[in-house]
Scaffold this motif. Structure first.
Motif, PDB file in Angstrom:
ATOM      1  N   GLU A  70       5.455 -17.985  13.817  1.00 11.35           N
ATOM      2  CA  GLU A  70       4.134 -18.531  14.146  1.00 11.35           C
ATOM      3  C   GLU A  70       3.532 -17.769  15.329  1.00 11.35           C
ATOM      4  N   GLN A  71       4.366 -17.480  16.323  1.00  4.92           N
ATOM      5  CA  GLN A  71       3.864 -16.742  17.490  1.00  4.92           C
ATOM      6  C   GLN A  71       3.435 -15.327  17.126  1.00  4.92           C
ATOM      7  N   SER A  73       2.379 -14.290  14.201  1.00  9.23           N
ATOM      8  CA  SER A  73       1.336 -14.178  13.177  1.00  9.23           C
ATOM      9  C   SER A  73       0.029 -14.880  13.534  1.00  9.23           C
ATOM     10  N   SER A  74       0.010 -15.687  14.601  1.00 11.83           N
ATOM     11  CA  SER A  74      -1.231 -16.378  14.965  1.00 11.83           C
ATOM     12  C   SER A  74      -2.116 -15.445  15.776  1.00 11.83           C
ATOM     13  N   THR A  76      -4.325 -15.894  17.823  1.00 13.70           N
ATOM     14  CA  THR A  76      -4.594 -16.290  19.215  1.00 13.70           C
ATOM     15  C   THR A  76      -3.345 -16.224  20.092  1.00 13.70           C
ATOM     16  N   SER A  77      -2.214 -15.891  19.495  1.00 13.10           N
ATOM     17  CA  SER A  77      -0.973 -15.868  20.272  1.00 13.10           C
ATOM     18  C   SER A  77      -0.914 -14.635  21.178  1.00 13.10           C
ATOM     19  N   PRO A  78      -0.379 -14.794  22.400  1.00  9.91           N
ATOM     20  CA  PRO A  78      -0.261 -13.629  23.295  1.00  9.91           C
ATOM     21  C   PRO A  78       0.694 -12.568  22.739  1.00  9.91           C
ATOM     22  N   THR A  79       1.567 -12.951  21.825  1.00 11.00           N
ATOM     23  CA  THR A  79       2.509 -11.974  21.260  1.00 11.00           C
ATOM     24  C   THR A  79       2.170 -11.681  19.797  1.00 11.00           C
ATOM     25  N   PHE A  80       0.849 -11.757  19.473  1.00 11.15           N
ATOM     26  CA  PHE A  80       0.390 -11.495  18.102  1.00 11.15           C
ATOM     27  C   PHE A  80       0.895 -10.140  17.614  1.00 11.15           C
ATOM     28  N   TRP A 435      -3.114 -22.996   9.286  1.00 17.05           N
ATOM     29  CA  TRP A 435      -4.074 -21.888   9.323  1.00 17.05           C
ATOM     30  C   TRP A 435      -5.125 -21.964   8.221  1.00 17.05           C
TER      31      TRP A 435
END
Ligand SMILES: *[C@@H]1O[C@H](CO)[C@@H](O)[C@H](O)[C@H]1NC(C)=O
Ligand SMILES: *[C@@H]1O[C@H](CO)[C@@H](O)[C@H](O)[C@H]1NC(C)=O
Ligand SMILES: *[C@@H]1O[C@H](CO)[C@@H](O)[C@H](O)[C@H]1NC(C)=O
Ligand SMILES: *[C@@H]1O[C@H](CO)[C@@H](O)[C@H](O)[C@H]1NC(C)=O
Length: 568
Positions: A70-71, A73-74, A76-80, A435
């Motif tokens: 999830e981290q 692939s999102s 908006t995630s800082p670790t996209f 999503w």
């Protein structure tokens, strides 16, 4: 830590007491009332018939893997797009030692030695006679005939496992999953050969509204045409299943005719699994296999294309090939970064929930490593498969509806409209994903009470996107032929992803990987298709609409807009 000798003596006691120890605590793990339509019970399976068994063990940290994906692939995630390494995925997927010991002890008590079927060991395999399988699972295996194909398989309607193993064992195969032979999704063998010139010399000039070629797709979607660098790190794969053969000579003819700007020596890389053969003889070339290789190699401008060909040898039914195709990729250090499959069946009539979820978890592992896994959504409209009888019953969902796969529906004509054959709707096995919630709920609100009770509004909705699948020109046995269906759409869409990956990797960026959260967050990257519907089950099916719809998903590729959305 428990000393090894202690484990061995426990095992010994268990085997001395024989299976009755286990039998006393057996609980039914899965059952179905009857075999699906089209299967006939022929009688008990012979004791000495050998079964290739697979067991899916609980991952040691599935929740951890889901969170990590999830981290990554999102948007908006800082670790996209910081995809996981093979080792990281395996450390989440590896079963706990408690799980391994419990299962090993159980199998050892039946003198069964299993071997890992995946690097993480979340799948194990072993071959045993029916007699032992009947005791192991407190069941009675039977032979079933799939009357349409005449293929027989050994399956059961119910099996049990010891109650203390329930948290450790996620799926046992083959048991209650049934399926006929895998079919390519291309149903239209020759859309109308007579209507078109069958020889290359007589081929009329291209009218993209009537027939689709690579040049049509390049114009329609803005797909680049120049060769990629020979050092590209992008790679694309397509699945093939015996008895389909992908023909290299036909590909060469296709390139000469439709991509004269590319070297006609470009070929696909063949990887053979499960005893597959890819016979090179034009008369034995398969429509699906030729379509899948021609609309990848013919669009990706030199990006290496792998034809992953799955045979029959270790399979006890066509359903196994699906598992194998994903598990083979999981075991590779550098799998293709996009992997397209244009074969399928229906959700509930075929595979059990447990096997479908286990298969989806394998796709999740691959997606976590930055692989885009794509599927043709199916060609039967809301009925999913063209020949399914479902009048007056809820729309049967397609397979797979796994949320970690990207399902591709079909469009036709230029300007594009939704193709009536597109399988689209809502899963009964997987819930709606966060999503897609806004886009899908907006559609459900728009249609109000239409088809209430015929679809599962809380299920994972599909397709996610779409691409041309109307009347597509391929070469088969040296001649032009015309095929249609979502079988065309999946390799076409996947080729676009491979080209974007090439650009991203050249720019030192991560590949697109698991696509769905990004797709739904970037509606502007797709051509919204608002006309069309997908009839089936005696209804007109769903209608295309502004925004997401169960005919064309979020729409077809707009290369320039996807490029921008990808950060290029
Ligand atoms: C396992 O093998 C041993 C030794 O060959 C045999 O005595 C025992 O009956 C077997 N147990 C089962 C459950 O087949
Ligand atoms: C399976 O069914 C088909 C169609 O009815 C039949 O032709 C075939 O003989 C059957 N196979 C067996 C092993 O009974
Ligand atoms: C495209 O073809 C369809 C028939 O398949 C036809 O109805 C439509 O008018 C054509 N569109 C254009 C722009 O020519
Ligand atoms: C509808 O989907 C939900 C969520 O996946 C599921 O729990 C439920 O069983 C499905 N309903 C039917 C009738 O299959």
């Amino acid at each position: 830590m428990v000393p090894q000798s202690f484990i061995q003596s426990l095992t010994l006691v268990a085997s001395l007491l024989s299976s009755t120890v286990w039998a006393s605590t057996f609980v039914v793990h899965e059952k179905r009332d009857s075999a699906p339509n089209g299967f006939i019970h022929l009688g008990s399976a012979p004791d000495d018939k050998m079964l290739n068994m697979r067991i899916n063990l609980a991952m040691g940290n599935q929740a951890g893997l889901e969170a990590a994906l999830e981290q990554a692939s999102s948007p908006t995630s800082p670790t996209f797009r910081e995809w996981l390494t093979k080792e990281q995925v395996e450390s989440f997927a590896a079963p706990t030692s408690e799980t391994v010991e419990a299962v090993t002890e159980w199998l050892t008590s039946f003198n069964i030695t299993s071997t890992p079927a995946t690097p993480a060991g979340d799948w194990v395999k072993f071959t045993i006679p029916v007699k032992v399988a009947n005791q192991l699972l407190n069941t009675e295996y039977s032979i079933f005939n799939h009357t349409q194909s005449g293929q027989t398989s050994v399956r059961t309607l119910q099996y049990s496992i010891p109650s203390d193993l329930q948290p450790h064992v996620k799926a046992v195969h083959p048991t209650t999953s049934f399926n006929g032979p895998l079919r390519g999704r291309a149903p239209i063998t020759a859309v109308s050969a007579a209507r078109f010139a069958p020889s290359l010399e007589e081929r009329a000039t291209v009218d993209c509204n009537a027939t689709i070629t690579p040049a049509c797709l390049q114009t329609l979607y803005g797909i680049p045409t120049q060769m990629v660098s020979s050092s590209t790190k992008s790679k694309i794969g397509v699945a093939g299943y015996t008895p389909q053969n992908a023909d290299s000579e036909d590909l060469s003819t296709f390139l000469k005719e439709f991509r004269p700007d590319l070297p006609s020596t470009l070929n696909f890389i063949t990887e053979l699994y499960d005893g597959a053969t890819n016979v090179q003889d034009g008369t034995q070339a398969g429509l699906e296999a030729n379509l899948d290789t021609q609309y990848t190699v013919g669009l990706v401008n030199g990006i290496p294309t792998v034809y992953e060909d799955i045979g029959y040898t270790v399979q006890d039914g066509p359903d196994d090939g699906y598992l194998d195709s994903i598990n083979y990729l999981i075991s590779q250090t550098s799998p293709p970064l996009v992997f397209s499959t244009s074969y399928g069946f229906d959700e509930e009539s075929a595979l059990s929930l447990s096997l479908t979820v286990a298969y989806c978890n394998a796709i999740m592992q691959l997606a976590s490593r930055g692989v885009s896994v794509t599927f043709a959504s199916g060609d039967g409209g809301v009925a999913s498969s063209p020949d399914l009888q479902c009048e007056g019953t809820p729309f049967p969902p397609t397979f797979p509806t796994c949320p970690y796969a990207t399902l591709v529906g079909a469009t036709q004509n230029v300007p594009e409209i939704g193709a009536g054959l597109t399988a689209g709707g809502f899963s009964n096995y997987f819930p709606q994903q966060s999503w897609q919630a806004d886009a899908v709920n907006a559609y459900i609100a728009k249609i109000g009470n239409t088809y209430a009770g015929l679809y599962n509004a809380s299920g994972r909705a599909y397709p996610d996107v779409s691409a041309q699948g109307g009347t597509v020109e391929i070469i088969i046995n040296g001649h032009v032929d015309y095929v249609g269906g979502t079988s065309c759409s999946s390799p076409i869409f996947s080729s676009v992803i491979a080209l974007l990956n090439d650009e991203l990797l050249s720019a030192g960026k991560s590949p697109l990987g698991f696509l769905n959260p990004w797709i739904y967050a970037n509606p502007q990257a797709f051509n919204d298709i608002t006309i069309g519907n997908n009839p089936g089950c005696g209804t007109e099916g769903f209608s295309a609409n502004e925004g997401w719809d169960p005919v064309t998903g979020m729409g077809s590729p707009n290369y320039a807009a996807m490029r921008t959305a990808a950060g290029l």
